[in-house]
Design a protein around this motif. Structure first.
Motif, short mmCIF file in Angstrom:
data_model
loop_
_atom_site.label_atom_id
_atom_site.label_comp_id
_atom_site.label_asym_id
_atom_site.label_seq_id
_atom_site.Cartn_x
_atom_site.Cartn_y
_atom_site.Cartn_z
N ALA A 43 2.02 -52.11 -38.38
CA ALA A 43 2.37 -51.39 -37.16
C ALA A 43 3.36 -52.23 -36.37
O ALA A 43 3.27 -53.45 -36.36
N PRO A 44 4.34 -51.58 -35.73
CA PRO A 44 5.32 -52.36 -34.97
C PRO A 44 4.74 -53.01 -33.73
O PRO A 44 5.18 -54.04 -33.30
N GLY A 45 3.72 -52.41 -33.16
CA GLY A 45 3.14 -52.96 -31.93
C GLY A 45 2.16 -54.07 -32.24
O GLY A 45 1.95 -54.41 -33.40
N PRO A 46 1.55 -54.65 -31.20
CA PRO A 46 0.56 -55.70 -31.47
C PRO A 46 -0.66 -55.12 -32.17
O PRO A 46 -1.22 -54.13 -31.74
N ALA A 47 -1.02 -55.72 -33.26
CA ALA A 47 -2.20 -55.26 -34.00
C ALA A 47 -2.88 -56.48 -34.58
O ALA A 47 -2.22 -57.42 -35.00
N PRO A 48 -4.21 -56.49 -34.62
CA PRO A 48 -4.89 -57.63 -35.21
C PRO A 48 -4.47 -57.77 -36.67
O PRO A 48 -4.26 -56.78 -37.36
N VAL A 49 -4.37 -59.00 -37.10
CA VAL A 49 -3.93 -59.24 -38.46
C VAL A 49 -4.92 -58.64 -39.45
O VAL A 49 -4.57 -58.24 -40.55
N GLY A 50 -6.19 -58.52 -39.02
CA GLY A 50 -7.20 -57.90 -39.88
C GLY A 50 -6.83 -56.46 -40.23
O GLY A 50 -7.13 -55.98 -41.32
N VAL A 51 -6.18 -55.78 -39.30
CA VAL A 51 -5.77 -54.40 -39.56
C VAL A 51 -4.73 -54.39 -40.69
O VAL A 51 -4.78 -53.58 -41.61
N VAL A 64 -5.84 -63.48 -34.53
CA VAL A 64 -4.76 -62.56 -34.17
C VAL A 64 -3.53 -63.37 -33.78
O VAL A 64 -3.62 -64.33 -33.02
N LEU A 67 -12.20 -49.60 -40.20
CA LEU A 67 -11.77 -50.94 -39.78
C LEU A 67 -12.96 -51.74 -39.26
O LEU A 67 -13.08 -52.93 -39.52
N GLU A 75 3.93 -61.62 -31.11
CA GLU A 75 4.41 -60.46 -31.86
C GLU A 75 5.93 -60.43 -31.81
O GLU A 75 6.54 -60.63 -30.79
N ALA A 106 -11.46 -62.21 -38.84
CA ALA A 106 -10.08 -61.76 -38.97
C ALA A 106 -9.49 -61.51 -37.59
O ALA A 106 -8.33 -61.75 -37.34
N ALA A 108 -11.34 -56.60 -42.37
CA ALA A 108 -10.79 -56.44 -41.02
C ALA A 108 -11.78 -56.88 -39.95
O ALA A 108 -11.51 -56.80 -38.78
N LEU A 116 -4.38 -56.62 -43.01
CA LEU A 116 -5.04 -56.98 -44.26
C LEU A 116 -5.83 -55.79 -44.80
O LEU A 116 -5.82 -55.51 -46.00
#
Lengths: 161, 304
Positions: B207-215, A125, A111, A129, A121, A117, B217
């Motif tokens: 992922a259900p939790g907060p994750a950067p959008v880059g992850v 964010v 990553l 959520e 990117a 990523a 992608l």
């Protein structure tokens, strides 16, 4: 997390003493977890168990891994680190061959090196959520005073003939 | 928040999924008779989950409909809505041609279960005229909760699943509504974020939790690169949609990094990206999308 000044880290990084990945438009540097551990064990500003715990929480959230699994792997790494001695950067030691690289770390490393990523990117964010079924917003008791406006409707669109 | 409205074809795919807030011109409505039997009547209706859940349950065979009253110019309810508060058992609907020329109202007291095959066939969704837009869906969920719980929620905070295309359409429309270059660029980035999250969730790799959008992608990109290694039953992912997002992310990053002297030259590119996002919004409507299990993804990731 390390209890070190950012300028100190930057200086060492610019001298090539710390393994890192540039992020953003060259404004930031991402230090791999094992390098953070190595620095922690050198500087000892933060007790190692605390550092492992904080690092595990940080990494687990980003690599979508179980925090305990990550913590356990970090503990193993620290033990290997202490048994195997120092010398060279983490990147150099990786090149020399690591016994076992945990799954979460592979993803975390990829990553941090993946162009898709990386960098910008992370700057967009999505702060909002969603959880599919749980409402966490505000509410009030219904007093029967709901209007068209409350429903996002312009009263002009519903006109009696 | 945008105003209460509808989404119709071509944005709304005839062969796509059912969504809460879908409006049917003639849905098979179950009507109980005095003899203790039931008969089916074709009735205008809206699709809604029967509970206070905010997401439509895709499992099971039963879907739930609520009746829609189609207003005429002299409908008493039309008069009532324009004069005072909205009764708890009703949700006003704005006009949409040709189904509701003067608007209508959802009646929460009149509901009917329906077998899913009555609404969706292999050829497409039966008699679906439109679906509510994001603001409309939020109003519907708010009114529905109000009817059952006598509580008024904040519609802007009602959770909508990230893969609901309405979020993406809303983001696309937000770009269209902005005139200035910088604003359009930033709104495009927000829309891209929404699209990435939607597609990742669509394939079950977010992922259900907060994750950067880059992850997300990155995970999509791994799926695309390692597509040939996926088990046959999971290969039905839309590679073009994924590649579109990866390319757009590269492009947008370049726009931020190297803004041109004359920013107007970017407008054709912005338009092209908006069209690309519309294509992604079709991709996230696909039925029965393969859900990539975490372990399968992990195996692919190890080989990437």
């Amino acid at each position: 997390m390390l209890g070190l000044n950012k300028a100190t880290l930057s200086r060492h990084a610019s001298h090539g003493d710390i393994a890192f990945q540039p992020v953003g438009f060259g404004r930031g540097k991402a230090i791999p977890p094992e390098e953070v551990l190595r620095l922690g064990s050198i500087y000892r500003r933060v007790p190692l168990p605390d550092l492992r715990h904080n690092l595990a929480s940080f990494v687990a959230e980003r690599a979508h891994a179980n925090v305990e699994t990550v913590g356990h792997s970090l503990e193993e790494l620290t033990v290997n680190e202490e048994a195997g001695g120092q010398g060279g950067t983490a990147a150099m030691r990786r090149g020399a061959g690591t016994a076992r690289v945990p799954e979460w770390m592979l993803e975390f490393e990829r990553l941090s090196t993946s162009s898709s990523a990386q960098g910008d990117a992370y700057t967009f964010v999505d702060g909002q959520e969603y959880e599919d079924h749980r409402y966490a917003g505000s509410y009030r008791e219904d007093t029967g005073d709901l209007t068209l406006h409350d429903l996002g409707l312009d009263p002009a669109v519903l006109v009696a003939g | 928040m945008s105003s209460f409205g509808y989404i119709t074809a071509p944005r709304l795919s005839a062969c796509g999924q059912l969504y809460q807030g879908d409006i049917f011109t003639a849905a098979p409505f179950l009507v109980p008779t005095a003899e203790g039997t039931t008969r089916t009547e074709a009735f205008p209706a809206v699709l809604l989950t029967p509970t206070c859940d905010f997401a439509l349950k895709s499992g099971g065979d039963i879907r739930h409909l609520y009746a829609i009253e189609v207003f005429k110019p002299d409908s008493p309810l039309l008069q009532r809505f324009s004069q005072g508060p909205i009764p708890q058992h009703l949700l006003p609907l704005p006009p949409v041609a040709p189904m509701l020329p003067h608007g209508g109202a959802v009646h929460f007291r009149k509901s009917s279960p329906v077998h899913k095959t009555q609404l969706e066939s292999k050829e497409g969704i039966v008699a679906r005229h439109a679906t509510l837009n994001e603001a409309g869906l939020r109003a519907l969920l708010m009114a529905h909760t109000r009817y059952y719980l006598r509580l008024v929620l904040d519609p802007s905070q009602i959770p909508i699943p990230p893969d609901d295309p309405r979020l993406l359409w809303h983001a696309i429309d937000a770009v269209d509504a902005i005139k200035g270059y910088d604003g359009r660029r930033d709104a495009l980035m927000v829309a891209l974020t929404v699209a990435i999250n939607a597609l990742a969730r669509h394939y079950g790799i977010a992922a259900p939790g907060p994750a950067p959008v880059g992850v997300h992608l990155y995970r999509l990109a791994v799926l695309s690169q390692q597509h040939a290694r996926l088990p046959a039953e999971l290969q039905g992912i839309d590679l073009e949609a994924i590649q579109t997002l990866v390319t757009m992310e590269y492009g947008l990053r370049d726009v931020y990094g190297h803004p041109p002297q004359d920013k107007r030259t970017l407008e054709p590119q912005f338009q092209a990206w908006l069209k690309d996002l519309e294509i992604v919004s079709l991709a996230v409507q696909a039925r029965n999308a393969p859900q990539i299990p975490e372990q399968v993804y992990r195996n692919l990731s190890q080989r990437a």
